[in-house]
Design a protein around this motif. Structure first.
Motif, PDB file in Angstrom:
ATOM      1  N   THR A 140       0.832  -1.207   0.000  1.00 49.66           N
ATOM      2  CA  THR A 140       0.000   0.000   0.000  1.00 49.66           C
ATOM      3  C   THR A 140       0.873   1.265   0.000  1.00 49.66           C
ATOM      4  N   GLY A 164      -0.809   8.848  10.953  1.00 44.85           N
ATOM      5  CA  GLY A 164      -0.788   7.395  11.155  1.00 44.85           C
ATOM      6  C   GLY A 164       0.650   6.917  11.130  1.00 44.85           C
ATOM      7  N   ARG A 165       0.976   6.016  12.042  1.00 46.39           N
ATOM      8  CA  ARG A 165       2.372   5.534  12.142  1.00 46.39           C
ATOM      9  C   ARG A 165       2.429   4.013  12.267  1.00 46.39           C
ATOM     10  N   SER A 166       1.485   3.334  11.612  1.00 43.41           N
ATOM     11  CA  SER A 166       1.515   1.866  11.698  1.00 43.41           C
ATOM     12  C   SER A 166       2.710   1.336  10.914  1.00 43.41           C
ATOM     13  N   VAL A 169       1.514   0.834   7.104  1.00 43.92           N
ATOM     14  CA  VAL A 169       1.192   1.970   6.221  1.00 43.92           C
ATOM     15  C   VAL A 169       1.985   3.231   6.606  1.00 43.92           C
ATOM     16  N   HIS A 188       0.285  11.243  14.890  1.00 44.54           N
ATOM     17  CA  HIS A 188      -0.368  10.063  15.464  1.00 44.54           C
ATOM     18  C   HIS A 188      -1.327  10.518  16.552  1.00 44.54           C
ATOM     19  N   LEU A 194      -3.143  18.751  15.960  1.00 46.08           N
ATOM     20  CA  LEU A 194      -3.005  18.097  14.655  1.00 46.08           C
ATOM     21  C   LEU A 194      -3.421  19.005  13.492  1.00 46.08           C
ATOM     22  N   ILE A 208      -5.388   6.342   9.062  1.00 47.45           N
ATOM     23  CA  ILE A 208      -5.813   6.447  10.465  1.00 47.45           C
ATOM     24  C   ILE A 208      -6.798   5.334  10.837  1.00 47.45           C
ATOM     25  N   GLY A 209      -7.725   5.052   9.936  1.00 38.69           N
ATOM     26  CA  GLY A 209      -8.748   4.050  10.236  1.00 38.69           C
ATOM     27  C   GLY A 209      -9.960   4.643  10.921  1.00 38.69           C
ATOM     28  N   ARG A 210     -10.229   5.942  10.663  1.00 34.82           N
ATOM     29  CA  ARG A 210     -11.417   6.598  11.215  1.00 34.82           C
ATOM     30  C   ARG A 210     -12.142   7.334  10.103  1.00 34.82           C
ATOM     31  N   PHE A 213     -12.027  11.409   9.118  1.00 37.55           N
ATOM     32  CA  PHE A 213     -11.378  12.067  10.259  1.00 37.55           C
ATOM     33  C   PHE A 213     -10.788  13.435   9.879  1.00 37.55           C
ATOM     34  N   ILE A 230      -9.938   2.890   4.530  1.00 36.54           N
ATOM     35  CA  ILE A 230     -11.089   2.151   3.988  1.00 36.54           C
ATOM     36  C   ILE A 230     -11.998   1.858   5.170  1.00 36.54           C
ATOM     37  N   ASP A 263     -10.403   8.025   5.225  1.00 35.95           N
ATOM     38  CA  ASP A 263     -10.080   8.725   6.472  1.00 35.95           C
ATOM     39  C   ASP A 263     -10.185  10.239   6.292  1.00 35.95           C
TER      40      ASP A 263
HETATM   41  P1  NDP Z   1      -3.656   1.238  12.445  1.00 36.09           P
HETATM   42  O1  NDP Z   1      -4.867   1.173  13.315  1.00 36.09           O
HETATM   43  O2  NDP Z   1      -2.605   0.211  12.568  1.00 36.09           O
HETATM   44  O3  NDP Z   1      -2.955   2.668  12.652  1.00 36.09           O
HETATM   45  C1  NDP Z   1      -3.722   3.832  12.729  1.00 36.09           C
HETATM   46  C2  NDP Z   1      -2.823   5.004  13.016  1.00 36.09           C
HETATM   47  O4  NDP Z   1      -3.652   6.158  13.116  1.00 36.09           O
HETATM   48  C3  NDP Z   1      -2.055   4.887  14.327  1.00 36.09           C
HETATM   49  O5  NDP Z   1      -0.712   5.252  14.143  1.00 36.09           O
HETATM   50  C4  NDP Z   1      -2.767   5.840  15.255  1.00 36.09           C
HETATM   51  O6  NDP Z   1      -1.931   6.507  16.181  1.00 36.09           O
HETATM   52  C5  NDP Z   1      -3.308   6.879  14.278  1.00 36.09           C
HETATM   53  N1  NDP Z   1      -4.470   7.544  14.860  1.00 36.09           N
HETATM   54  C6  NDP Z   1      -5.556   6.955  15.393  1.00 36.09           C
HETATM   55  N2  NDP Z   1      -6.385   7.887  15.882  1.00 36.09           N
HETATM   56  C7  NDP Z   1      -5.792   9.081  15.677  1.00 36.09           C
HETATM   57  C8  NDP Z   1      -6.130  10.420  15.993  1.00 36.09           C
HETATM   58  N3  NDP Z   1      -7.250  10.708  16.636  1.00 36.09           N
HETATM   59  N4  NDP Z   1      -5.280  11.396  15.621  1.00 36.09           N
HETATM   60  C9  NDP Z   1      -4.133  11.118  14.982  1.00 36.09           C
HETATM   61  N5  NDP Z   1      -3.748   9.857  14.666  1.00 36.09           N
HETATM   62  C10 NDP Z   1      -4.566   8.859  15.017  1.00 36.09           C
HETATM   63  O7  NDP Z   1      -4.208   1.328  10.948  1.00 36.09           O
HETATM   64  P2  NDP Z   1      -3.481   0.957   9.556  1.00 36.09           P
HETATM   65  O8  NDP Z   1      -2.290   1.808   9.374  1.00 36.09           O
HETATM   66  O9  NDP Z   1      -3.374  -0.497   9.409  1.00 36.09           O
HETATM   67  O10 NDP Z   1      -4.624   1.427   8.536  1.00 36.09           O
HETATM   68  C11 NDP Z   1      -5.010   2.772   8.415  1.00 36.09           C
HETATM   69  C12 NDP Z   1      -6.174   2.871   7.430  1.00 36.09           C
HETATM   70  O11 NDP Z   1      -5.731   2.424   6.162  1.00 36.09           O
HETATM   71  C13 NDP Z   1      -7.381   1.998   7.769  1.00 36.09           C
HETATM   72  O12 NDP Z   1      -8.555   2.694   7.368  1.00 36.09           O
HETATM   73  C14 NDP Z   1      -7.205   0.771   6.908  1.00 36.09           C
HETATM   74  O13 NDP Z   1      -8.443   0.158   6.570  1.00 36.09           O
HETATM   75  C15 NDP Z   1      -6.573   1.375   5.686  1.00 36.09           C
HETATM   76  N6  NDP Z   1      -5.742   0.441   4.920  1.00 36.09           N
HETATM   77  C16 NDP Z   1      -5.918   0.432   3.574  1.00 36.09           C
HETATM   78  C17 NDP Z   1      -5.179  -0.391   2.780  1.00 36.09           C
HETATM   79  C18 NDP Z   1      -5.397  -0.338   1.311  1.00 36.09           C
HETATM   80  O14 NDP Z   1      -5.150  -1.305   0.630  1.00 36.09           O
HETATM   81  N7  NDP Z   1      -5.815   0.806   0.783  1.00 36.09           N
HETATM   82  C19 NDP Z   1      -4.188  -1.318   3.341  1.00 36.09           C
HETATM   83  C20 NDP Z   1      -3.986  -1.160   4.762  1.00 36.09           C
HETATM   84  C21 NDP Z   1      -4.770  -0.320   5.505  1.00 36.09           C
HETATM   85  P3  NDP Z   1      -1.178   5.723  17.404  1.00 36.09           P
HETATM   86  O15 NDP Z   1      -0.030   5.019  16.746  1.00 36.09           O
HETATM   87  O16 NDP Z   1      -0.768   6.808  18.315  1.00 36.09           O
HETATM   88  O17 NDP Z   1      -2.199   4.786  17.972  1.00 36.09           O
END
Ligand code: NDP
Length: 304
Positions: A140, A164-166, A169, A188, A194, A208-210, A213, A230, A263
């Motif tokens: 991705t 996002g810092r996963s 991604v 993050h 932010l 982010i996964g929200r 957002f 997504i 997101d």
């Molecule tokens: P994760 O849940 O692993 O990571 C989410 C990140 O967002 C974390 O670093 C988290 O911070 C940060 N975050 C959460 N809430 C907030 C906030 N309020 N303010 C700022 N940062 C925030 O998710 P993924 O990285 O796996 O996935 C992210 C999105 O991408 C999802 O919607 C997923 O469905 C989508 N995705 C899409 C793919 C594609 O093929 N297009 C493939 C993989 C994912 P913290 O580290 O501090 O918790």
């Protein structure tokens, strides 16, 4: 008018290049092969893996779908991975996540031969990416860079903000942007103020996964918005927040009872310079990059 960064067209272009590469390898007697491991019956995973296997067939790669039962143990999975590591016809190993709770996912991902790690999740590949050395890069994030490059969006010298810092991604996207000479800020959940940071972005990547957002007030006019998220929304109230008055989305929501939103609040796209839609943006690149990684792994393993 903002430019729509069309994931379908870009993915099709990449797949065409991969198919050409596969034909050139076939002429030398090499058929790149992907082993896809799908544990149990998670409906979303079944759909993803089926699409990946289909893409192999479409582009001329070999694929082997292996489906251990839900009850599989970590030890059984480790011995499966050892067999796949040893197989000469397997260039790429994909372990579809999520795995059942009794399976230690980290141990498994670490057991994959880094040269066959087409998801780019192995610490060796993560380290190579960090060090700017040739690596198999997560699909991705690699797709995000392809979209920007193939759409002629300048990266060098630009301020890229990644929310996002996963490991799969956010971090790899940030590193790839850094290697393209962007000035990168990673945000993050603990980031203070932010919106003040996201408003500085020339390129804003949201992972982010929200749903929705990143709102319009968090974006500066003309920025490039890359939406990795997504999220499936089913509540009418939430639907109305993003799509009220959008006849096409309304029809989809009525028919299926849900729609997908990224997101980034779709209303933010209106003030952007360019954006990746959801669906139809980054998501479509992931399989194309998996195919590209598999062919790359096939070549690298043979020193080509
Ligand atoms: P994760 O849940 O692993 O990571 C989410 C990140 O967002 C974390 O670093 C988290 O911070 C940060 N975050 C959460 N809430 C907030 C906030 N309020 N303010 C700022 N940062 C925030 O998710 P993924 O990285 O796996 O996935 C992210 C999105 O991408 C999802 O919607 C997923 O469905 C989508 N995705 C899409 C793919 C594609 O093929 N297009 C493939 C993989 C994912 P913290 O580290 O501090 O918790």
């Amino acid at each position: 008018m903002p430019k729509v960064l069309d994931g379908a067209a870009i993915a099709a272009g990449i797949k065409q290049e991969v198919a050409e590469d596969v034909r050139a390898l076939a002429a030398r007697g090499i058929i790149p092969g992907l082993a896809a491991v799908l544990v149990g019956h998670v409906p979303a995973s079944e759909i993803y893996v089926r699409s990946k296997v289909q893409a192999c067939a479409d582009l001329g790669l070999a694929s082997d779908l292996i489906t251990p039962p839900d009850s599989v143990t970590t030890e059984e999975m480790l011995s499966l991975i050892a067999r796949l590591n040893a197989r000469d016809d397997v260039d790429g190993i994909l372990i579809q996540l999520p795995l059942p709770a009794q399976v230690d996912a980290k141990t498994l991902l670490d057991a994959v031969d880094p040269s066959k790690d087409v998801d780019g999740f192995h610490p060796v590949n993560a380290g190579r990416l960090l060090a700017g050395r040739p690596a198999l890069v997560p699909c991705t994030p690699a797709g995000v860079i392809e979209i920007l490059k193939r759409s002629d969006i300048p990266i060098s010298g630009r301020h890229a903000v990644v929310v996002g810092r996963s490991d799969i991604v956010g971090k790899p996207v940030a590193l790839l942007l850094l290697h393209q000479n962007a000035t990168v800020t990673i945000c993050h959940s603990k980031t203070r103020d932010l919106p003040a940071i996201t408003r500085q972005a020339d390129i804003l990547v949201a992972a982010i996964g929200r749903p929705g957002f990143v709102t319009p007030d968090m974006v500066s006019a003309g920025a490039t918005l890359v939406d990795v998220g997504i999220n499936r929304i089913t509540a009418r109230e939430e639907f109305d927040r993003f799509f009220k008055g959008n006849a096409r989305r309304e029809a989809a929501f009525e028919k299926r009872g849900s729609v997908v939103v990224g997101d980034i609040d779709p209303r933010a796209f209106e003030i952007s310079g360019a954006y990746t839609p959801v669906p139809g943006g980054v998501g479509l690149l992931t399989i194309a990059m998996l195919m590209s990684n598999t062919v790359r792994a096939a070549k690298m393993r043979r020193g080509l």
